[in-house]
Enzyme design. Sequence first.
Site, PDB file in Angstrom:
ATOM      1  N   ILE A   1       0.700  -1.343   0.282  1.00  0.00           N
ATOM      2  CA  ILE A   1       0.308   0.253  -0.188  1.00  0.00           C
ATOM      3  C   ILE A   1       0.860   1.266  -0.206  1.00  0.00           C
ATOM      4  O   ILE A   1       0.562   2.529  -0.493  1.00  0.00           O
ATOM      5  CB  ILE A   1      -1.445   0.143   0.880  1.00  0.00           C
ATOM      6  CG1 ILE A   1       0.012  -0.027   2.111  1.00  0.00           C
ATOM      7  CG2 ILE A   1      -1.755  -1.223   1.317  1.00  0.00           C
ATOM      8  CD1 ILE A   1      -0.920   0.500   3.844  1.00  0.00           C
TER       9      ILE A   1
ATOM     10  N   GLU B   1       8.178  -4.308  10.242  1.00  0.00           N
ATOM     11  CA  GLU B   1       7.458  -3.793  10.742  1.00  0.00           C
ATOM     12  C   GLU B   1       5.977  -4.388  11.157  1.00  0.00           C
ATOM     13  O   GLU B   1       5.519  -3.891  12.419  1.00  0.00           O
ATOM     14  CB  GLU B   1       7.535  -2.563   9.734  1.00  0.00           C
ATOM     15  CG  GLU B   1       7.974  -1.399   9.862  1.00  0.00           C
ATOM     16  CD  GLU B   1       8.108   0.334   9.247  1.00  0.00           C
ATOM     17  OE1 GLU B   1       7.058  -0.337   8.600  1.00  0.00           O
ATOM     18  OE2 GLU B   1       8.331   0.782   8.556  1.00  0.00           O
TER      19      GLU B   1
ATOM     20  N   HIS C   1       7.820 -11.830   5.520  1.00  0.00           N
ATOM     21  CA  HIS C   1       7.163 -11.538   4.100  1.00  0.00           C
ATOM     22  C   HIS C   1       8.496 -10.651   3.495  1.00  0.00           C
ATOM     23  O   HIS C   1       9.852 -10.979   3.768  1.00  0.00           O
ATOM     24  CB  HIS C   1       6.145 -10.251   4.067  1.00  0.00           C
ATOM     25  CG  HIS C   1       6.816  -9.401   5.510  1.00  0.00           C
ATOM     26  ND1 HIS C   1       6.677  -9.199   6.027  1.00  0.00           N
ATOM     27  CD2 HIS C   1       6.674  -7.782   4.746  1.00  0.00           C
ATOM     28  CE1 HIS C   1       7.298  -7.682   6.716  1.00  0.00           C
ATOM     29  NE2 HIS C   1       7.337  -7.035   6.125  1.00  0.00           N
ATOM     30  N   MET C   2       8.364 -11.201   2.479  1.00  0.00           N
ATOM     31  CA  MET C   2       9.443 -10.609   1.397  1.00  0.00           C
ATOM     32  C   MET C   2       8.695  -9.804  -0.046  1.00  0.00           C
ATOM     33  O   MET C   2       8.091  -9.424  -0.279  1.00  0.00           O
ATOM     34  CB  MET C   2       9.603 -12.081   0.138  1.00  0.00           C
ATOM     35  CG  MET C   2      10.616 -12.211  -0.898  1.00  0.00           C
ATOM     36  SD  MET C   2      10.661 -13.230  -2.359  1.00  0.00           S
ATOM     37  CE  MET C   2      11.172 -14.388  -1.206  1.00  0.00           C
ATOM     38  N   HIS C   3       9.801  -8.704  -0.176  1.00  0.00           N
ATOM     39  CA  HIS C   3       9.542  -7.289  -1.343  1.00  0.00           C
ATOM     40  C   HIS C   3       9.658  -7.868  -2.178  1.00  0.00           C
ATOM     41  O   HIS C   3      10.813  -8.185  -2.469  1.00  0.00           O
ATOM     42  CB  HIS C   3       9.765  -6.320  -0.414  1.00  0.00           C
ATOM     43  CG  HIS C   3       9.781  -5.633   1.301  1.00  0.00           C
ATOM     44  ND1 HIS C   3       8.852  -4.667   1.331  1.00  0.00           N
ATOM     45  CD2 HIS C   3       9.622  -6.230   2.141  1.00  0.00           C
ATOM     46  CE1 HIS C   3       8.698  -4.494   2.186  1.00  0.00           C
ATOM     47  NE2 HIS C   3       8.852  -5.576   2.682  1.00  0.00           N
TER      48      HIS C   3
END
Length: 116
Positions: free
Chosen positions: A32, A96, A101-103
Amino acid sequence: MAEETIFSKIIRKEIPADVVYQDDLVTAFRDINPRAPSHILIIPNKLIPTVNEIEEEDELVMGRMFTVARKLAKEEGIDEDGYRLIVNCNSHGGQEVYHIHMHLVGGRPLGPMLMS
């Protein structure tokens, strides 16, 4: 037991997200607050808070995150020029949300690996 996060609600479709991929092991959705033209988060459907909590039984889901990243990079048209895969761990690593999670980030030159 790990505490649920906003990502758990995205997986269950309890809150809206721009989901671009979902199967029995992982879910991927657009960030987002994108840092590049393509910025997608790929998460395991199982709640694993950080890299430090990955177990041998999680190897299949961790591998799936990479194969989904490859698939999505191709679909986004960033596979040829290149992209970055980032997994942060704990506060000093910049994590955070405590659901691993993988960006997947790309679509422009990304600059140096670490910022000062």
